[in-house]
Design a protein around this motif. Sequence first.
Motif, PDB file in Angstrom:
ATOM      1  N   ASN A 177      31.287  23.079  86.952  1.00 56.86           N
ATOM      2  CA  ASN A 177      32.025  22.916  88.199  1.00 56.86           C
ATOM      3  C   ASN A 177      33.194  23.894  88.314  1.00 56.86           C
ATOM      4  O   ASN A 177      33.572  24.293  89.417  1.00 56.86           O
ATOM      5  N   ALA A 178      33.750  24.288  87.173  1.00 53.28           N
ATOM      6  CA  ALA A 178      34.829  25.276  87.179  1.00 53.28           C
ATOM      7  C   ALA A 178      34.311  26.640  87.630  1.00 53.28           C
ATOM      8  O   ALA A 178      34.981  27.358  88.378  1.00 53.28           O
ATOM      9  N   VAL A 179      33.124  27.011  87.180  1.00 54.69           N
ATOM     10  CA  VAL A 179      32.507  28.262  87.640  1.00 54.69           C
ATOM     11  C   VAL A 179      32.265  28.187  89.142  1.00 54.69           C
ATOM     12  O   VAL A 179      32.493  29.157  89.877  1.00 54.69           O
ATOM     13  N   ASN A 180      31.822  27.044  89.610  1.00 55.11           N
ATOM     14  CA  ASN A 180      31.594  26.835  91.037  1.00 55.11           C
ATOM     15  C   ASN A 180      32.881  27.023  91.844  1.00 55.11           C
ATOM     16  O   ASN A 180      32.880  27.635  92.916  1.00 55.11           O
ATOM     17  N   LEU A 181      34.003  26.538  91.321  1.00 53.17           N
ATOM     18  CA  LEU A 181      35.291  26.680  91.996  1.00 53.17           C
ATOM     19  C   LEU A 181      35.760  28.134  92.022  1.00 53.17           C
ATOM     20  O   LEU A 181      36.462  28.557  92.953  1.00 53.17           O
ATOM     21  N   THR A 182      35.371  28.905  91.016  1.00 53.14           N
ATOM     22  CA  THR A 182      35.789  30.306  90.931  1.00 53.14           C
ATOM     23  C   THR A 182      35.139  31.152  92.012  1.00 53.14           C
ATOM     24  O   THR A 182      35.643  32.217  92.373  1.00 53.14           O
ATOM     25  N   ASP A 183      34.009  30.682  92.544  1.00 56.32           N
ATOM     26  CA  ASP A 183      33.316  31.418  93.601  1.00 56.32           C
ATOM     27  C   ASP A 183      33.972  31.124  94.947  1.00 56.32           C
ATOM     28  O   ASP A 183      33.448  30.371  95.759  1.00 56.32           O
ATOM     29  N   GLY A 184      35.150  31.740  95.163  1.00 50.47           N
ATOM     30  CA  GLY A 184      35.869  31.466  96.393  1.00 50.47           C
ATOM     31  C   GLY A 184      36.188  32.685  97.228  1.00 50.47           C
ATOM     32  O   GLY A 184      36.527  32.561  98.398  1.00 50.47           O
ATOM     33  N   ILE A 185      36.100  33.875  96.623  1.00 46.35           N
ATOM     34  CA  ILE A 185      36.321  35.113  97.362  1.00 46.35           C
ATOM     35  C   ILE A 185      35.253  36.128  96.955  1.00 46.35           C
ATOM     36  O   ILE A 185      34.587  35.968  95.924  1.00 46.35           O
ATOM     37  N   ASP A 186      35.117  37.177  97.738  1.00 41.79           N
ATOM     38  CA  ASP A 186      34.052  38.160  97.532  1.00 41.79           C
ATOM     39  C   ASP A 186      34.105  38.764  96.125  1.00 41.79           C
ATOM     40  O   ASP A 186      35.125  39.338  95.720  1.00 41.79           O
ATOM     41  N   GLY A 187      33.011  38.595  95.394  1.00 40.58           N
ATOM     42  CA  GLY A 187      32.847  39.268  94.117  1.00 40.58           C
ATOM     43  C   GLY A 187      33.538  38.647  92.924  1.00 40.58           C
ATOM     44  O   GLY A 187      33.297  39.065  91.793  1.00 40.58           O
ATOM     45  N   LEU A 188      34.395  37.640  93.128  1.00 39.46           N
ATOM     46  CA  LEU A 188      35.202  37.124  92.020  1.00 39.46           C
ATOM     47  C   LEU A 188      34.361  36.505  90.910  1.00 39.46           C
ATOM     48  O   LEU A 188      34.469  36.882  89.742  1.00 39.46           O
ATOM     49  N   CYS A 189      33.522  35.549  91.263  1.00 46.32           N
ATOM     50  CA  CYS A 189      32.717  34.864  90.248  1.00 46.32           C
ATOM     51  C   CYS A 189      31.739  35.833  89.582  1.00 46.32           C
ATOM     52  O   CYS A 189      31.504  35.767  88.373  1.00 46.32           O
ATOM     53  N   SER A 190      31.193  36.764  90.362  1.00 48.45           N
ATOM     54  CA  SER A 190      30.266  37.757  89.806  1.00 48.45           C
ATOM     55  C   SER A 190      30.964  38.633  88.783  1.00 48.45           C
ATOM     56  O   SER A 190      30.443  38.886  87.687  1.00 48.45           O
ATOM     57  N   CYS A 191      32.172  39.126  89.117  1.00 45.87           N
ATOM     58  CA  CYS A 191      32.912  40.008  88.217  1.00 45.87           C
ATOM     59  C   CYS A 191      33.328  39.296  86.937  1.00 45.87           C
ATOM     60  O   CYS A 191      33.138  39.809  85.830  1.00 45.87           O
ATOM     61  N   VAL A 192      33.895  38.095  87.084  1.00 44.31           N
ATOM     62  CA  VAL A 192      34.371  37.350  85.924  1.00 44.31           C
ATOM     63  C   VAL A 192      33.209  36.982  85.002  1.00 44.31           C
ATOM     64  O   VAL A 192      33.296  37.100  83.769  1.00 44.31           O
ATOM     65  N   THR A 193      32.096  36.556  85.595  1.00 39.94           N
ATOM     66  CA  THR A 193      30.947  36.157  84.775  1.00 39.94           C
ATOM     67  C   THR A 193      30.286  37.364  84.121  1.00 39.94           C
ATOM     68  O   THR A 193      29.755  37.255  83.016  1.00 39.94           O
ATOM     69  N   PHE A 194      30.311  38.507  84.785  1.00 39.72           N
ATOM     70  CA  PHE A 194      29.816  39.745  84.161  1.00 39.72           C
ATOM     71  C   PHE A 194      30.572  40.006  82.863  1.00 39.72           C
ATOM     72  O   PHE A 194      29.961  40.294  81.824  1.00 39.72           O
ATOM     73  N   VAL A 195      31.897  39.887  82.894  1.00 39.03           N
ATOM     74  CA  VAL A 195      32.709  40.097  81.697  1.00 39.03           C
ATOM     75  C   VAL A 195      32.399  39.033  80.648  1.00 39.03           C
ATOM     76  O   VAL A 195      32.268  39.325  79.453  1.00 39.03           O
ATOM     77  N   SER A 196      32.256  37.786  81.084  1.00 41.52           N
ATOM     78  CA  SER A 196      31.926  36.696  80.169  1.00 41.52           C
ATOM     79  C   SER A 196      30.593  36.940  79.471  1.00 41.52           C
ATOM     80  O   SER A 196      30.457  36.719  78.263  1.00 41.52           O
ATOM     81  N   MET A 197      29.590  37.420  80.226  1.00 43.88           N
ATOM     82  CA  MET A 197      28.283  37.690  79.634  1.00 43.88           C
ATOM     83  C   MET A 197      28.342  38.824  78.610  1.00 43.88           C
ATOM     84  O   MET A 197      27.634  38.799  77.598  1.00 43.88           O
ATOM     85  N   LEU A 198      29.196  39.812  78.842  1.00 47.57           N
ATOM     86  CA  LEU A 198      29.383  40.870  77.842  1.00 47.57           C
ATOM     87  C   LEU A 198      29.939  40.283  76.546  1.00 47.57           C
ATOM     88  O   LEU A 198      29.567  40.702  75.444  1.00 47.57           O
ATOM     89  N   GLY A 199      30.828  39.295  76.695  1.00 54.21           N
ATOM     90  CA  GLY A 199      31.354  38.620  75.513  1.00 54.21           C
ATOM     91  C   GLY A 199      30.272  37.866  74.761  1.00 54.21           C
ATOM     92  O   GLY A 199      30.168  37.956  73.530  1.00 54.21           O
ATOM     93  N   PHE A 200      29.445  37.112  75.499  1.00 53.95           N
ATOM     94  CA  PHE A 200      28.342  36.388  74.856  1.00 53.95           C
ATOM     95  C   PHE A 200      27.369  37.357  74.182  1.00 53.95           C
ATOM     96  O   PHE A 200      26.878  37.091  73.080  1.00 53.95           O
ATOM     97  N   LEU A 201      27.079  38.457  74.864  1.00 54.04           N
ATOM     98  CA  LEU A 201      26.151  39.442  74.317  1.00 54.04           C
ATOM     99  C   LEU A 201      26.670  39.995  72.994  1.00 54.04           C
ATOM    100  O   LEU A 201      25.920  40.123  72.014  1.00 54.04           O
ATOM    101  N   THR A 202      27.960  40.306  72.941  1.00 49.16           N
ATOM    102  CA  THR A 202      28.563  40.829  71.709  1.00 49.16           C
ATOM    103  C   THR A 202      28.536  39.788  70.604  1.00 49.16           C
ATOM    104  O   THR A 202      28.199  40.092  69.452  1.00 49.16           O
ATOM    105  N   LEU A 203      28.883  38.549  70.951  1.00 47.91           N
ATOM    106  CA  LEU A 203      28.987  37.502  69.930  1.00 47.91           C
ATOM    107  C   LEU A 203      27.631  37.115  69.355  1.00 47.91           C
ATOM    108  O   LEU A 203      27.488  36.993  68.133  1.00 47.91           O
ATOM    109  N   VAL A 204      26.633  36.912  70.205  1.00 51.48           N
ATOM    110  CA  VAL A 204      25.327  36.509  69.673  1.00 51.48           C
ATOM    111  C   VAL A 204      24.716  37.632  68.835  1.00 51.48           C
ATOM    112  O   VAL A 204      24.001  37.370  67.858  1.00 51.48           O
ATOM    113  N   SER A 205      25.005  38.869  69.191  1.00 56.15           N
ATOM    114  CA  SER A 205      24.533  39.990  68.380  1.00 56.15           C
ATOM    115  C   SER A 205      25.247  39.998  67.025  1.00 56.15           C
ATOM    116  O   SER A 205      24.630  40.232  65.980  1.00 56.15           O
TER     117      SER A 205
END
Length: 335
Positions: A177-205
Amino acid sequence: MARYALILAAACGFMISAVSGLFIVPFLHKLHFGQTIKEIGPTWHNKKQGTPTMGGLCFILGTVFAVCLALTSLLHGSPELMGGPDSRGLYLAIFSAFGFGLIGFLDDFIKVVKKRNLGLRAWQKIVGQLLVTTALLAGLWMNGTLSTSITLPFFGMVDFGILFYPLSYILIIGVVNAVNLTDGIDGLCSCVTFVSMLGFLTLVSFLGQFVMSILPAALAGALAGFLIWNFYPAKTFMGDTGSMFLGGAVAGLGYAMGRPEILFFFGAVYIWEAATVVIQVTYFKLTHGKRIFKMTPIHHSFEMRGWSEVKIDASFSALEALFVVLGLTFAYFYY
């Protein structure tokens, strides 16, 4: 072969997400699947009335094809990586994304058909989220990757015992639900989650969970492609379909890795957004109408102070990157 599969997943996710917008966005326009802007939101958002929502289907489609292609590549090139707990963890994380994404899709569908911003009733959302969370935790338990012990900074491994389960429900549903709340302006949730996914990608590797790294690689690529359509000025919004899919992916990855505590780092911006809403509502009720923030979620407060949507996107993404680095540093010393 594993690195090749990751590159393939990211590239495929980007291409399909970007190209699919050429068809999905006009299709949503044709169906009049436009976003209804909330009356309580910033007045300047009224010009966005009618912008197609449910555009998250672009990166969902890109992610699905990218993951399937990467898994096929691994199956032929490195079959020894398939079939273990990591690959089953990948499937469970994908299930989490799709399970919560389906709830978001139903919510969006009701909104656009009835032309109002209500969607599913609150109890319907909660029941759906509880069911998906229960299935996710049960799947992780059967996979042997669910532990009641969590690594905490300065304390090391702490066993929460039976408390782990109610806390997990709160954390998983809270993050979604917090991710859902972050989607409030153009591109915000996409940009933040892109960075988050880079973190997950680095960590799982780093942890050697190469099969599971396919999902963050594919989703990062798909989000980059989606930003062509979602960055300011947005040609489409991801809608609850997209934001809850992303929330399910973030929460699912944290738990599938067996490291739910990492969500407090890789999900820091989401949690901050949700926390401001809780603080604002609580303070408003206790003081009979007073507010701490100009508007919540907190990105709207920055808008009220004159920040552009692009500046907010960049600043929040930079903050997310800082917490990702902190999370990776934490993982380096404790994992």
